[in-house]
Design an enzyme around this catalytic site. Structure first.
Site, PDB file in Angstrom:
ATOM      1  N   TYR A 153       0.740  -1.293  -0.232  1.00  0.00           N
ATOM      2  CA  TYR A 153      -0.356   0.205   0.051  1.00  0.00           C
ATOM      3  C   TYR A 153       0.852   1.621  -0.104  1.00  0.00           C
ATOM      4  CZ  TYR A 153      -3.477   3.661   1.441  1.00  0.00           C
ATOM      5  OH  TYR A 153      -3.985   4.618   1.321  1.00  0.00           O
ATOM      6  N   ALA A 154       1.747   1.441   0.568  1.00  0.00           N
ATOM      7  CA  ALA A 154       2.729   1.940   0.830  1.00  0.00           C
ATOM      8  C   ALA A 154       2.804   2.983   0.061  1.00  0.00           C
ATOM      9  CB  ALA A 154       3.595   2.380   2.229  1.00  0.00           C
ATOM     10  N   SER A 156       2.143   2.406  -3.144  1.00  0.00           N
ATOM     11  CA  SER A 156       1.357   2.850  -4.236  1.00  0.00           C
ATOM     12  C   SER A 156       1.350   4.640  -4.410  1.00  0.00           C
ATOM     13  CB  SER A 156       0.392   1.508  -4.717  1.00  0.00           C
ATOM     14  OG  SER A 156      -0.385   2.334  -3.337  1.00  0.00           O
TER      15      SER A 156
END
Length: 272
Positions: A153-154, A156
């Site tokens: 997530y980070a 992205s």
């Protein structure tokens, strides 16, 4: 910038996107709201503050580059033009780096990063000939400092910030601007089902932001000032930049923030 402008939004089925679509509709703007969830869009269009004469919905996936031009052309036909594009659609899956499933890697990169890239490219192609336009891409505080338990997530969200700032630099002088919004954790359906214990640091803020906080930031500041990057809240941005520059220090402080996050999450769960 208020009233009588044309907006194209993604991720309007819930959370930030849904709230902003309704806020824009209620203040008199034209809104073309999209999401992959057609049923959620039907619920949005049934809201009392959703006038059908200047607001539309369309279901499509931001991960499909072939669909972007078709959907955007439909929005232009409906509204005449598009002044602002807000790329909001996103997903978050909590897992340790080595345990993240291939499907979860693909889903987060495809929606969070590639969806923003496709949307920004499409917007620029239509806005640049007009000499005006604004693209607002939603990144995250996780796009400034990495969060253990949210590695993909980070990644992205780091990508969203890097791509958006670079695009804005390339567009200097064209009349088109790309802004990146990096909020701390926002109380939305996405954050309510995540994170797992591994990413409890995300809850370490004294309180979660609300969609109203994002509304004020974007509608009152980002749309008028057109910054390269807007971060909320400021003090957490300082901590995030410090963690990014000094990862060794961040590692030493991580257990403290995880304990704080765990306690805050327990308090929030108790009030549900």
């Amino acid at each position: 910038m208020s009233g009588n402008h044309a907006y194209f939004l993604t991720g309007c089925g819930s959370g930030i996107g849904r709230h902003l679509a309704l806020a824009l509709a209620k203040r008199g703007d034209s809104v073309y709201a999209t999401d992959v969830d057609a049923a959620a869009l039907e619920r949005l269009s049934a809201e009392p503050g959703w006038p059908e004469d200047r607001c539309w919905t369309r279901a499509f996936s931001v991960t499909d580059p072939a669909s972007w031009d078709e959907v955007f052309e439909d929005a232009i036909e409906a509204m005449g033009h598009v002044d602002v594009v807000m790329n909001i659609a996103g997903v978050m899956v909590s897992a340790w780096a080595e345990e993240t499933k291939v499907a979860d890697v693909d889903r987060q990169i495809d929606i969070n990063l590639k969806g923003v890239i496709f949307g920004t490219q499409t917007a620029i192609r239509h806005m640049k000939p007009r000499g005006s336009g604004h693209v607002i891409n939603i990144s995250s505080m996780a796009g400034i400092a990495p969060l253990p338990g949210l590695s993909v997530y980070a990644a992205s969200k780091f990508g969203v910030r890097a791509f958006s700032v670079t695009a804005a630099m390339e567009l200097h002088g064209s009349g088109v601007m790309v802004s990146t919004v990096c909020p701390d954790a926002v109380k939305t359906p996405m954050i309510e089902i995540e994170p797992t214990e591994s990413a409890s640091v995300i809850w370490s803020a004294p309180k979660l932001l609300t969609v109203e906080d994002l509304e004020r930031l974007i509608l009152d500041k980002v749309l008028t000032r057109r910054p390269y990057v807007a971060v909320l809240p400021g003090y957490r941005a300082f901590l995030s930049r410090l963690a990014d520059r000094r990862p060794g220090l961040a590692v030493r402080l991580l257990p403290l923030f995880q304990r704080i996050g765990k306690k805050n999450k327990q308090k929030l769960d108790a009030h549900k």
